[in-house]
Design a protein around this motif. Sequence first.
Motif, PDB file in Angstrom:
ATOM      1  N   ARG A 189      13.131  -4.403 -13.452  1.00  0.00           N
ATOM      2  CA  ARG A 189      12.266  -3.782 -12.413  1.00  0.00           C
ATOM      3  C   ARG A 189      11.059  -3.321 -13.084  1.00  0.00           C
ATOM      4  N   PHE A 190       9.839  -3.467 -12.099  1.00  0.00           N
ATOM      5  CA  PHE A 190       8.784  -3.033 -12.561  1.00  0.00           C
ATOM      6  C   PHE A 190       8.103  -2.133 -11.346  1.00  0.00           C
ATOM      7  N   SER A 191       7.509  -0.832 -11.737  1.00  0.00           N
ATOM      8  CA  SER A 191       7.122  -0.087 -10.466  1.00  0.00           C
ATOM      9  C   SER A 191       5.826   0.170 -10.903  1.00  0.00           C
ATOM     10  N   ILE A 192       4.876   0.758  -9.719  1.00  0.00           N
ATOM     11  CA  ILE A 192       3.560   1.307  -9.811  1.00  0.00           C
ATOM     12  C   ILE A 192       3.613   2.459  -8.938  1.00  0.00           C
ATOM     13  N   THR A 193       2.952   3.659  -9.566  1.00  0.00           N
ATOM     14  CA  THR A 193       2.563   4.748  -8.642  1.00  0.00           C
ATOM     15  C   THR A 193       1.295   5.136  -9.263  1.00  0.00           C
ATOM     16  N   ALA A 207       0.920  -1.260   0.076  1.00  0.00           N
ATOM     17  CA  ALA A 207       0.057   0.001   0.078  1.00  0.00           C
ATOM     18  C   ALA A 207       0.819   1.153   0.209  1.00  0.00           C
ATOM     19  N   TYR A 208       0.280   2.318  -0.633  1.00  0.00           N
ATOM     20  CA  TYR A 208       0.916   3.489  -0.384  1.00  0.00           C
ATOM     21  C   TYR A 208      -0.133   4.821  -0.568  1.00  0.00           C
ATOM     22  N   VAL A 209       0.259   6.109  -0.025  1.00  0.00           N
ATOM     23  CA  VAL A 209      -0.681   7.129  -0.095  1.00  0.00           C
ATOM     24  C   VAL A 209      -0.394   7.883  -1.317  1.00  0.00           C
ATOM     25  N   TYR A 210      -1.331   7.875  -2.129  1.00  0.00           N
ATOM     26  CA  TYR A 210      -0.994   8.997  -3.410  1.00  0.00           C
ATOM     27  C   TYR A 210      -1.879  10.266  -2.997  1.00  0.00           C
ATOM     28  N   ASP A 211      -0.859  11.283  -2.883  1.00  0.00           N
ATOM     29  CA  ASP A 211      -1.508  12.769  -2.590  1.00  0.00           C
ATOM     30  C   ASP A 211      -1.279  13.534  -4.088  1.00  0.00           C
ATOM     31  N   PRO A 212      -2.399  13.795  -4.694  1.00  0.00           N
ATOM     32  CA  PRO A 212      -2.458  14.735  -6.008  1.00  0.00           C
ATOM     33  C   PRO A 212      -1.633  15.982  -5.863  1.00  0.00           C
ATOM     34  N   GLN A 213      -1.538  16.436  -4.743  1.00  0.00           N
ATOM     35  CA  GLN A 213      -0.652  17.891  -4.614  1.00  0.00           C
ATOM     36  C   GLN A 213       0.830  17.405  -4.560  1.00  0.00           C
ATOM     37  N   ARG A 245      11.068   7.397  -3.079  1.00  0.00           N
ATOM     38  CA  ARG A 245       9.798   7.844  -2.472  1.00  0.00           C
ATOM     39  C   ARG A 245       9.042   6.604  -2.065  1.00  0.00           C
ATOM     40  N   ASN A 246       8.184   6.991  -0.999  1.00  0.00           N
ATOM     41  CA  ASN A 246       7.561   5.818  -0.402  1.00  0.00           C
ATOM     42  C   ASN A 246       6.162   5.653  -1.082  1.00  0.00           C
ATOM     43  N   ASP A 247       5.664   6.585  -2.006  1.00  0.00           N
ATOM     44  CA  ASP A 247       4.432   6.332  -2.775  1.00  0.00           C
ATOM     45  C   ASP A 247       4.559   5.875  -4.066  1.00  0.00           C
ATOM     46  N   ILE A 248       5.827   5.104  -4.341  1.00  0.00           N
ATOM     47  CA  ILE A 248       5.973   4.272  -5.619  1.00  0.00           C
ATOM     48  C   ILE A 248       6.378   2.764  -4.932  1.00  0.00           C
ATOM     49  N   LEU A 249       5.722   1.822  -5.606  1.00  0.00           N
ATOM     50  CA  LEU A 249       5.893   0.332  -5.372  1.00  0.00           C
ATOM     51  C   LEU A 249       6.906  -0.191  -6.366  1.00  0.00           C
ATOM     52  N   VAL A 250       7.852  -0.750  -5.908  1.00  0.00           N
ATOM     53  CA  VAL A 250       8.937  -1.232  -6.641  1.00  0.00           C
ATOM     54  C   VAL A 250       9.355  -2.680  -6.518  1.00  0.00           C
ATOM     55  N   TYR A 251       9.226  -3.502  -7.672  1.00  0.00           N
ATOM     56  CA  TYR A 251       9.364  -4.922  -7.753  1.00  0.00           C
ATOM     57  C   TYR A 251      10.588  -5.107  -8.694  1.00  0.00           C
ATOM     58  N   GLN A 293     -12.678   7.385  -5.645  1.00  0.00           N
ATOM     59  CA  GLN A 293     -13.859   6.953  -6.501  1.00  0.00           C
ATOM     60  C   GLN A 293     -13.217   6.938  -7.740  1.00  0.00           C
ATOM     61  N   ASP A 294     -12.178   7.468  -8.035  1.00  0.00           N
ATOM     62  CA  ASP A 294     -11.443   7.321  -9.272  1.00  0.00           C
ATOM     63  C   ASP A 294      -9.651   7.651  -8.955  1.00  0.00           C
ATOM     64  N   THR A 295      -8.944   6.966  -9.680  1.00  0.00           N
ATOM     65  CA  THR A 295      -7.546   7.269  -9.560  1.00  0.00           C
ATOM     66  C   THR A 295      -6.739   7.080 -10.841  1.00  0.00           C
ATOM     67  N   ASP A 296      -5.544   7.193 -10.902  1.00  0.00           N
ATOM     68  CA  ASP A 296      -4.635   6.566 -11.908  1.00  0.00           C
ATOM     69  C   ASP A 296      -3.530   5.716 -11.457  1.00  0.00           C
ATOM     70  N   TRP A 297      -3.319   4.896 -12.536  1.00  0.00           N
ATOM     71  CA  TRP A 297      -1.945   4.077 -12.224  1.00  0.00           C
ATOM     72  C   TRP A 297      -0.764   4.312 -13.417  1.00  0.00           C
ATOM     73  N   VAL A 298       0.182   4.382 -13.012  1.00  0.00           N
ATOM     74  CA  VAL A 298       1.404   4.734 -13.751  1.00  0.00           C
ATOM     75  C   VAL A 298       2.365   3.508 -13.465  1.00  0.00           C
ATOM     76  N   VAL A 299       2.472   2.673 -14.720  1.00  0.00           N
ATOM     77  CA  VAL A 299       3.334   1.464 -14.766  1.00  0.00           C
ATOM     78  C   VAL A 299       4.562   1.590 -15.446  1.00  0.00           C
ATOM     79  N   THR A 300       5.490   1.234 -14.949  1.00  0.00           N
ATOM     80  CA  THR A 300       7.097   1.538 -15.530  1.00  0.00           C
ATOM     81  C   THR A 300       7.691   0.158 -15.504  1.00  0.00           C
TER      82      THR A 300
END
Length: 709
Positions: A656-660, A533-539, A559-565, A591-598
């Motif tokens: 490596r694969f990451s998600i934020t 889990a991580y906290v996503y803050d749009p600001q 940063r802690n708001d990115i998951l790294v595998y 109720q909505d959000t975005d996913w960035v995968v790399t």
Amino acid sequence: MSTYLNETIFHYYCAGVYEGKIQFLENGVMHARVDLRRRTQMQEDKLSDAWKANLPFEQLHQSLLAYAKAEWTGDEVQLENKCLYQKHTTFTGSIEGKELTSQVWAHRHDTAIDVVTVEGKVIAFVCPNRNGMEILVKAGYEKLTPLVVYEEPNLSKAKYGINDLGTYLVSMRDGVKLATDVYLPEGVAKDAKWPTILIRTCYDRNGKKEFLRRWANKGYAVVNQDVRGRADSEGELVPFYYEREDGSDTIDWIIEQEWSDKNVGMWGASYLGYVVVAAATSGHPNLKAAVNEVNVGSPFIDTVRRGGTVCSWPLLSWTLGQSVGTRTDFSIFSGETVNVEDVVDSRPIKEIPQQVIGKNSGPWDLWSEHPEYDEFWKNCTFSERGNQVKAPMFVISGWYDGDSPGVSETWRMLTEHDVPNRKIWLGPWEHNPNRARDYQGESFSNDAVVYDYDVNVLRWFDRFLKGVENGIDQEPRAAYYVVGENEWRTSDDWTPVEAVVKEFYLSSGGSANSRNGDGRLQMTLADDLQGDAYVYDPQHPFAFSGNREPENLNPFELRNDILVYTSEALKENVTVAGELSAVIYASSTGQDTDWVVTLSDVDELGHSRKLSNYIFRAKYRNGYDQPELLTPGKVEKYDIFLQNIAHTFKEGHQIRFSITSSSKFVAFPNTNTGENPYEEPVPTPVVQQVYHNEKFPSHIKLPVLKGSM
């Protein structure tokens, strides 16, 4: 200081067309041009500032002494001006009865301006590029340079002058008239008929006309048109919306002309490439060939609403540059006269054009009136009409092309509908392909820049517009360059038929946050009950470059708001080539959000180089035409596209694969509210949870070439 190069008379060629003599005098560059229509050799005059070429004549002039003094021996030569050259290839030919062999030297670390030497002396400069390879060669030494690629027996030769018929105002079905220039081969019978190459541009048809009209030298009619609302055309620019019908209507006009043999081809790059693909989806029976380079994709795939988000800088740069007037302001487009970060951070989104250029933008306002995928957007999505495509299509792009999502969309469409005679060519190239052999810390082989780029485009038109049996349609469907391995490969399809899709599963001990966490990428299915889990803050969004480049992601991965595998260090080379995707199971408290995968490649020093990524808006998980807000906390499945690659992960490296959830230079941060993004809802931080277990097996799909793993 005078050198032997000052005493040399050079011949200048572009795309195999002789354009006159060049001489470097101590006080300037002299040019004896060739008359456009009669091909008559004119008298010498000082090179005009208005002369358009990719070869930097003035720069060469200033560096003549460095080129003359260099000792062109060994495998590598560095000039006094710091230009670095490497021994590349050779050409052999008879000059005045003497058999000679030249040496071509590949320019490194900059735009390729290659050098050709004979017996240690410079006899030519070569600039390979998209628009037509340019060569400046000592008179009589042409056979010792890459110019010989234009001597292919079945290739249309530059044997005609150009008859400029001027500008026509061609009516579209709704009465809007588009400014259209026509160039015909000169020096033939008045009743001669020609196949046509059509170019439709938003950047002013005069901008590249010197390059485009050279097809007329080779036996084609060339029709060069401003799309509606641009330069001298009537109407209003509504990007994407009218290009299918306007392309079809223009082809209707072409085949009615007395000079037309009713066979039409289209060429285009970037937005012009979108124009080509859109016209192909009209199914016009007289469109017999298409070449689209680095083509922009449909709005919800690539440009305006990539992955359903609201695009930021790539879209703003283009739109603002188009909106200042009927001709593009390239200083805004390139970000030279505006502060990119300030623009991206401006709010409200809807009013950014007024804040930056002091006026409304018609396209920007129109797009804000269509926040969901409706009939307006559907009309702009070329892949909605892929079943209409009949024209043989040649698709060209590269690993650092920011519009590669559009290229993939095009190729998926052609493949889904099994369009005959489709072909794809993918190199280690940027949005301006075939430019350099080094890019953002990556170095490629000398043949990463090719000398037959424009020749292959011409071969395509020769085959399908003139019926020349030159074999291009018999070659492997896909040609691609493998970065890391640094060599070209071919396959009978793209994704390569030799590839096997392998699943790499996400796993962790519950703390995959940052590259210092415990996230793992492995080939066995995880059974981790907790997930990450991580906290996503749009600001506080991520500020990745926003470009498709081998960016070092190390600073962001702390940063802690990115998951790294990350995988274990590889015990052997692994080559991945083709189209990629990721399947992610995740929940959000919003109720909505975005996913960035790399996807990235981690070397022995720990540098994480970006290879491929994409951004996707959660509400469109069931389809762009089926938006559905999230139930906070509910696990949802996301099948996310990633940009194509051909890359060898070296032994000792890690995958490596990451998600934020944000990438502000690609898209405005999702406020997580599910409300209309153009209405500036209040940003709300959310908790994002990614799962990886037997029930929710999050993984990425990588096409691995057989034998590499």
